[in-house]
Design a protein around this motif. Structure first.
Motif, PDB file in Angstrom:
ATOM      1  N   GLY A 114       0.841  -1.188   0.000  1.00  0.00           N
ATOM      2  CA  GLY A 114       0.000   0.000   0.000  1.00  0.00           C
ATOM      3  C   GLY A 114       0.874   1.234   0.000  1.00  0.00           C
ATOM      4  O   GLY A 114       2.055   1.185   0.366  1.00  0.00           O
ATOM      5  N   LEU A 115       0.284   2.340  -0.408  1.00  0.00           N
ATOM      6  CA  LEU A 115       0.978   3.625  -0.425  1.00  0.00           C
ATOM      7  C   LEU A 115       0.342   4.508   0.635  1.00  0.00           C
ATOM      8  O   LEU A 115      -0.890   4.682   0.645  1.00  0.00           O
ATOM      9  CB  LEU A 115       0.868   4.267  -1.801  1.00  0.00           C
ATOM     10  N   VAL A 116       1.170   5.039   1.536  1.00  0.00           N
ATOM     11  CA  VAL A 116       0.652   5.829   2.648  1.00  0.00           C
ATOM     12  C   VAL A 116       1.480   7.093   2.853  1.00  0.00           C
ATOM     13  O   VAL A 116       2.661   7.145   2.515  1.00  0.00           O
ATOM     14  CB  VAL A 116       0.627   5.025   3.971  1.00  0.00           C
ATOM     15  N   VAL A 117       0.815   8.086   3.423  1.00  0.00           N
ATOM     16  CA  VAL A 117       1.499   9.281   3.917  1.00  0.00           C
ATOM     17  C   VAL A 117       1.561   9.130   5.426  1.00  0.00           C
ATOM     18  O   VAL A 117       0.520   9.106   6.099  1.00  0.00           O
ATOM     19  CB  VAL A 117       0.740  10.574   3.540  1.00  0.00           C
ATOM     20  N   ARG A 118       2.758   8.964   5.949  1.00  0.00           N
ATOM     21  CA  ARG A 118       2.917   8.899   7.408  1.00  0.00           C
ATOM     22  C   ARG A 118       2.624  10.277   7.984  1.00  0.00           C
ATOM     23  O   ARG A 118       2.994  11.291   7.401  1.00  0.00           O
ATOM     24  CB  ARG A 118       4.334   8.501   7.779  1.00  0.00           C
TER      25      ARG A 118
END
Length: 178
Positions: free
Chosen positions: A15-19
């Motif tokens: 998955g692609l996430v913005v921390r």
């Protein structure tokens, strides 16, 4: 990423996430208690795209393309000052949501075989999950407890590719926004 996907913790998932480390102080105690994703190593984040490609399909060309797609977006500031809900889920709502939505749409445009949450939802609703799989009374308590820690302001400058090995999530790559 929310754990409403019964196979979210399957090996090969990505998955692609913005921390959002700036939110940890406000949400950590609640997430530790009420968000199963914490136990598998998922930090406070806003999902850009889940699921993405199986990890075995992510090669150097994919990573380069991700860098190009994400790099077209400018870094921005996000403000989290209110809560929102889905059934059995409490989240912090980012403002501007449109900047997160634009990231999702550009990745999906490049990889149309990866619709957000497998295509289960008609609308993209950017959010930072605080609690999931909980009754309304528990969500009410968490929401009341969060109010003193808000607003949270975060600088969004990168998107992380997270992969799951069957037990834990780990960061495989990070891509800078322009």
């Amino acid at each position: 990423m929310t754990g409403n996907d019964s196979d979210i913790d399957q090996p090969e998932r990505s998955g692609l996430v913005v921390r959002v480390p700036e939110a940890e102080t406000a949400v950590r105690a609640w997430r530790d208690r009420l968000d199963p994703a914490v136990r598998s190593g998922m930090p406070a984040h806003v999902t850009v795209l889940f699921p993405f490609l199986p990890e075995s399909r992510i090669d150097a060309d994919t990573l380069a393309s991700l860098g190009e797609v994400i790099g077209r977006h400018k870094a921005f500031e996000a403000r989290f000052e209110r809560c929102g809900r889905f059934p059995e889920v409490l989240y912090l709502a980012p403002d501007p949501a449109s900047s997160f939505r634009a990231l999702t749409e550009s990745v999906v445009e490049r990889w149309p075989e990866t619709p957000p949450f497998g295509g289960r939802f008609a609308e993209i609703v950017p959010h930072l999950t605080v609690a999931q799989g909980q009754e309304d009374s528990v969500l009410d308590e968490a929401e009341a407890g969060l109010r003193d820690g808000l607003p949270v302001v975060a600088r969004v400058a990168s998107v992380d590719l997270m992969v799951h090995d069957g037990a834990r999530w780990r960061q495989r790559a990070s891509f800078a926004l322009g």
